[in-house]
Write an enzyme that holds these catalytic residues in place. Structure first.
Site, PDB file in Angstrom:
ATOM      1  N   ARG A  86       0.841  -1.211   0.000  1.00  0.00           N
ATOM      2  CA  ARG A  86       0.000   0.000   0.000  1.00  0.00           C
ATOM      3  C   ARG A  86       0.870   1.253   0.000  1.00  0.00           C
ATOM      4  NH1 ARG A  86      -3.083  -0.761   5.295  1.00  0.00           N
ATOM      5  NH2 ARG A  86      -1.093  -1.667   5.780  1.00  0.00           N
ATOM      6  N   ARG A 129       1.304   8.495   5.456  1.00  0.00           N
ATOM      7  CA  ARG A 129       0.068   8.995   6.083  1.00  0.00           C
ATOM      8  C   ARG A 129      -0.021  10.498   5.868  1.00  0.00           C
ATOM      9  NH1 ARG A 129       0.808   5.929  11.808  1.00  0.00           N
ATOM     10  NH2 ARG A 129       0.742   3.840  10.921  1.00  0.00           N
ATOM     11  N   ARG A 153      17.653 -14.245   7.161  1.00  0.00           N
ATOM     12  CA  ARG A 153      18.545 -13.177   7.587  1.00  0.00           C
ATOM     13  C   ARG A 153      18.755 -13.344   9.095  1.00  0.00           C
ATOM     14  NH1 ARG A 153      21.370 -10.643   4.020  1.00  0.00           N
ATOM     15  NH2 ARG A 153      21.279  -8.606   5.071  1.00  0.00           N
ATOM     16  N   ARG A 209      19.460   0.129  12.757  1.00  0.00           N
ATOM     17  CA  ARG A 209      18.805   0.939  13.785  1.00  0.00           C
ATOM     18  C   ARG A 209      19.546   0.825  15.109  1.00  0.00           C
ATOM     19  NH1 ARG A 209      13.158  -2.526  14.783  1.00  0.00           N
ATOM     20  NH2 ARG A 209      14.145  -4.552  15.012  1.00  0.00           N
ATOM     21  N   GLU A 257      22.027  -2.512  15.567  1.00  0.00           N
ATOM     22  CA  GLU A 257      21.527  -3.739  14.937  1.00  0.00           C
ATOM     23  C   GLU A 257      22.037  -3.851  13.498  1.00  0.00           C
ATOM     24  OE1 GLU A 257      17.374  -4.401  15.820  1.00  0.00           O
ATOM     25  OE2 GLU A 257      17.073  -5.340  13.872  1.00  0.00           O
ATOM     26  N   TYR A 278       7.331 -15.120   8.849  1.00  0.00           N
ATOM     27  CA  TYR A 278       7.442 -14.083   9.864  1.00  0.00           C
ATOM     28  C   TYR A 278       6.077 -13.977  10.542  1.00  0.00           C
ATOM     29  CZ  TYR A 278       7.734  -9.939  12.540  1.00  0.00           C
ATOM     30  OH  TYR A 278       7.703  -9.095  13.621  1.00  0.00           O
ATOM     31  N   ASP A 319       4.016 -12.107  13.808  1.00  0.00           N
ATOM     32  CA  ASP A 319       3.995 -11.258  14.996  1.00  0.00           C
ATOM     33  C   ASP A 319       3.540 -12.090  16.192  1.00  0.00           C
ATOM     34  OD1 ASP A 319       4.982  -8.741  14.307  1.00  0.00           O
ATOM     35  OD2 ASP A 319       3.093  -8.134  13.372  1.00  0.00           O
TER      36      ASP A 319
HETATM   37  C1  LIG Z   1      14.048  -8.903  15.410  1.00  0.00           C
HETATM   38  C2  LIG Z   1      12.618  -9.294  15.632  1.00  0.00           C
HETATM   39  C3  LIG Z   1      11.736  -8.364  16.141  1.00  0.00           C
HETATM   40  C4  LIG Z   1      10.412  -8.710  16.359  1.00  0.00           C
HETATM   41  N1  LIG Z   1       9.576  -7.744  16.840  1.00  0.00           N
HETATM   42  C5  LIG Z   1       8.286  -8.052  17.047  1.00  0.00           C
HETATM   43  C6  LIG Z   1       7.387  -7.047  17.516  1.00  0.00           C
HETATM   44  O1  LIG Z   1       7.761  -5.889  17.726  1.00  0.00           O
HETATM   45  N2  LIG Z   1       6.092  -7.399  17.696  1.00  0.00           N
HETATM   46  C7  LIG Z   1       5.623  -8.662  17.459  1.00  0.00           C
HETATM   47  O2  LIG Z   1       4.424  -8.916  17.660  1.00  0.00           O
HETATM   48  N3  LIG Z   1       6.465  -9.636  17.029  1.00  0.00           N
HETATM   49  C8  LIG Z   1       7.772  -9.368  16.818  1.00  0.00           C
HETATM   50  N4  LIG Z   1       8.636 -10.342  16.374  1.00  0.00           N
HETATM   51  C9  LIG Z   1       8.121 -11.718  16.179  1.00  0.00           C
HETATM   52  C10 LIG Z   1       8.263 -12.624  17.438  1.00  0.00           C
HETATM   53  O3  LIG Z   1       9.609 -12.762  17.776  1.00  0.00           O
HETATM   54  C11 LIG Z   1       7.617 -13.985  17.134  1.00  0.00           C
HETATM   55  O4  LIG Z   1       6.224 -13.805  16.952  1.00  0.00           O
HETATM   56  C12 LIG Z   1       7.792 -15.052  18.215  1.00  0.00           C
HETATM   57  O5  LIG Z   1       9.105 -15.123  18.679  1.00  0.00           O
HETATM   58  C13 LIG Z   1       7.399 -16.407  17.675  1.00  0.00           C
HETATM   59  O6  LIG Z   1       7.417 -17.379  18.710  1.00  0.00           O
HETATM   60  P1  LIG Z   1       7.758 -18.889  18.395  1.00  0.00           P
HETATM   61  O7  LIG Z   1       7.527 -19.638  19.664  1.00  0.00           O
HETATM   62  O8  LIG Z   1       7.039 -19.351  17.196  1.00  0.00           O
HETATM   63  O9  LIG Z   1       9.306 -18.890  17.989  1.00  0.00           O
HETATM   64  P2  LIG Z   1      10.615 -18.575  18.837  1.00  0.00           P
HETATM   65  O10 LIG Z   1      10.418 -17.408  19.716  1.00  0.00           O
HETATM   66  O11 LIG Z   1      11.734 -18.540  17.868  1.00  0.00           O
HETATM   67  O12 LIG Z   1      10.793 -19.863  19.764  1.00  0.00           O
HETATM   68  C14 LIG Z   1      11.277 -21.089  19.265  1.00  0.00           C
HETATM   69  C15 LIG Z   1      12.134 -21.720  20.351  1.00  0.00           C
HETATM   70  O13 LIG Z   1      12.477 -23.065  19.960  1.00  0.00           O
HETATM   71  C16 LIG Z   1      13.776 -23.337  20.407  1.00  0.00           C
HETATM   72  N5  LIG Z   1      14.306 -24.445  19.605  1.00  0.00           N
HETATM   73  C17 LIG Z   1      14.494 -24.456  18.259  1.00  0.00           C
HETATM   74  N6  LIG Z   1      14.987 -25.644  17.869  1.00  0.00           N
HETATM   75  C18 LIG Z   1      15.103 -26.409  18.996  1.00  0.00           C
HETATM   76  C19 LIG Z   1      15.549 -27.761  19.240  1.00  0.00           C
HETATM   77  N7  LIG Z   1      15.962 -28.569  18.255  1.00  0.00           N
HETATM   78  N8  LIG Z   1      15.562 -28.204  20.528  1.00  0.00           N
HETATM   79  C20 LIG Z   1      15.127 -27.403  21.548  1.00  0.00           C
HETATM   80  N9  LIG Z   1      14.682 -26.134  21.357  1.00  0.00           N
HETATM   81  C21 LIG Z   1      14.676 -25.650  20.109  1.00  0.00           C
HETATM   82  C22 LIG Z   1      14.513 -22.020  20.179  1.00  0.00           C
HETATM   83  O14 LIG Z   1      15.666 -21.939  21.008  1.00  0.00           O
HETATM   84  C23 LIG Z   1      13.457 -20.984  20.580  1.00  0.00           C
HETATM   85  O15 LIG Z   1      13.568 -20.614  21.941  1.00  0.00           O
HETATM   86  C24 LIG Z   1       9.951 -10.015  16.087  1.00  0.00           C
HETATM   87  C25 LIG Z   1      10.837 -10.952  15.553  1.00  0.00           C
HETATM   88  C26 LIG Z   1      12.156 -10.588  15.300  1.00  0.00           C
HETATM   89  C27 LIG Z   1      13.068 -11.597  14.687  1.00  0.00           C
END
Ligand SMILES: Cc1cc2nc3c(=O)[nH]c(=O)nc-3n(C[C@H](O)[C@H](O)[C@H](O)COP(=O)(O)OP(=O)(O)OC[C@H]3O[C@@H](n4cnc5c(N)ncnc54)[C@H](O)[C@@H]3O)c2cc1C
Length: 379
Positions: free
Chosen positions: A172, A176, A248, A278, A299, A347, A349
């Site tokens: 989009r 704003r 990345r 940033r 970062e 990705y 949130d």
């Molecule tokens: C830089 C960044 C900024 C972000 N900012 C925002 C934000 O501002 N707002 C927002 O809503 N979302 C944000 N997010 C998204 C947010 O991080 C995710 O929504 C969330 O972390 C997803 O949770 P998850 O449990 O799916 O994955 P993860 O948080 O990645 O958890 C997966 C876990 O599995 C573990 N794991 C993996 N493989 C194994 C294995 N073989 N054995 C044991 N453990 C294992 C890992 O160590 C990890 O702890 C951001 C993401 C990034 C990368």
């Protein structure tokens, strides 16, 4: 049933909690020494600042059920994400709004004047059918704003020139025509008072849940359980036998400061000549706290190598083809459901992660071990 959750991030914690409350026995294993996955927050012992260890996380959602869920486990305090950017020797407000436009062009336009100015004098209307991110940006906002705010940042973030990225990334008009500088549009926005890790610890605090930290999962452990929910990397489950899905990764250069370094939580750097994307000043994520000292992260973004933490899935044409092959393998695998940002290579949130985790737990309660490999398709 005895169910294994691999990963103690939001996906594993929420699915585990929902199934524990329904009477199942849950084991959560996590290779890191803490819960909460990438949302992990930790108090810096010297300054007392609550640090977002894997990068800044702001909670925002329109989903009432998800908002009620997180507030059940931790008090959320009001927080509005207001991002600034340094470009061409000035500080501007993001996302590009009327203040940014007036400051950038040295004008005092009203909303309708600014709209006419951007669409008639700046936007490149000779581009009829934009194919790339660059063409899309030029068509929407024109070269000046594109080069100041999108070009360098995108090159640093994705390691690719915007002329190589698809137009779909910029769906989009990213502008704003008022003074609203709230980064997100969602109805609810806030920060957990004591951090995300405390919230995830509360989610996992249930008599039927056992958490094992510092424990790396390998596929041979799956047979000990009635079902596995796997929030690790999809290609990792298959020992990368078809190759690695591209990500990345981020490097954070930590530094401290006495006082207030930049006056806001997030300052972007739009120019390619500045190597980082940033700077995050963590104490501003908790504006209700007072700290004299400050902890900051510069970062840097780069291609993810084996051994790095995968952050952002790239999902270009090659990666999507490889993903489709892994999805076929996964769909033939019994006893496991792939979840979360790594398990489905998307990705997500935090609010979407929690919503999908709740839906996944509900699907298991309905179908039992007949639940498919993906409740939400990665494709
Ligand atoms: C830089 C960044 C900024 C972000 N900012 C925002 C934000 O501002 N707002 C927002 O809503 N979302 C944000 N997010 C998204 C947010 O991080 C995710 O929504 C969330 O972390 C997803 O949770 P998850 O449990 O799916 O994955 P993860 O948080 O990645 O958890 C997966 C876990 O599995 C573990 N794991 C993996 N493989 C194994 C294995 N073989 N054995 C044991 N453990 C294992 C890992 O160590 C990890 O702890 C951001 C993401 C990034 C990368």
């Amino acid at each position: 049933m005895h169910i294994l959750l691999v990963g103690a991030g939001l996906s594993g914690a929420v699915i585990g909690r929902q199934l524990a409350e329904a009477g199942h026995q849950i084991t959560v294993i996590e290779s890191r020494d803490h819960v909460a996955g990438n949302c992990h927050t930790e108090r810096d012992p010297e300054t007392g600042v609550n640090v977002h260890v894997y990068g800044p996380h702001i909670f925002h959602t329109d989903d009432q059920e998800v908002w009620d869920y997180v507030n059940r486990f931790e008090r959320f305090l009001p927080y509005k994400n207001r991002v600034k950017t340094t470009s061409q020797g000035q500080v501007f407000s993001l996302p590009i709004n009327l203040h940014t436009i007036n400051q950038f062009f040295g004008k005092t336009m009203r909303p309708d004047e600014a709209l006419a100015f951007i669409t008639e004098e700046q936007a490149d209307t000779s581009i009829e059918d934009p194919q790339t991110f660059e063409e899309q940006a030029l068509r929407f906002v024109g070269r000046d704003l594109y080069e100041a705010f999108f070009k360098g940042y995108t090159i640093k973030q994705w390691g690719m020139d915007p002329s190589q990225l698809p137009a779909s990334i910029l769906k989009r008009l990213p502008v704003r025509f008022n003074y609203d500088d709230n980064y997100f549009f969602h109805k609810y926005q806030g920060m957990p008072e004591n951090g995300y890790t405390q919230m995830v610890e509360a989610i996992l605090d249930h008599p039927s849940i056992t958490v094992r930290l510092n424990t790396h999962f390998t596929r041979d452990q799956a047979g000990d359980y009635d079902h596995v929910f796997y929030a690790g990397p999809l290609d990792g489950w298959f020992d990368y036998e078809l190759g690695r899905l591209g990500y990345r990764t981020l490097d954070f250069e930590r530094f401290t400061y006495q006082g207030d370094y930049q006056g806001c939580a997030v300052m972007n750097y739009g120019e390619e000549s500045v190597p980082y994307t940033r700077i995050t000043e963590h104490k501003h994520f908790s504006p209700w706290e007072e700290h004299e000292g400050s902890v900051l992260y510069r970062e840097f973004s780069r291609a993810c190598e084996p051994g790095d933490i995968p952050y952002y899935p790239i999902r270009q044409v090659d990666e999507k083809a490889l993903l489709a092959d892994y999805v076929k393998l996964a769909e033939k695998t019994q006893g496991v459901t792939f979840v979360g940002r790594l398990g489905t290579y998307r990705y997500l949130d935090m609010d979407v992660t929690i919503r999908e985790a709740m839906d996944t737990a509900a699907a298991f309660l309905e179908k039992g071990t007949e639940i498919p490999a993906f409740v939400k398709s990665p494709l």
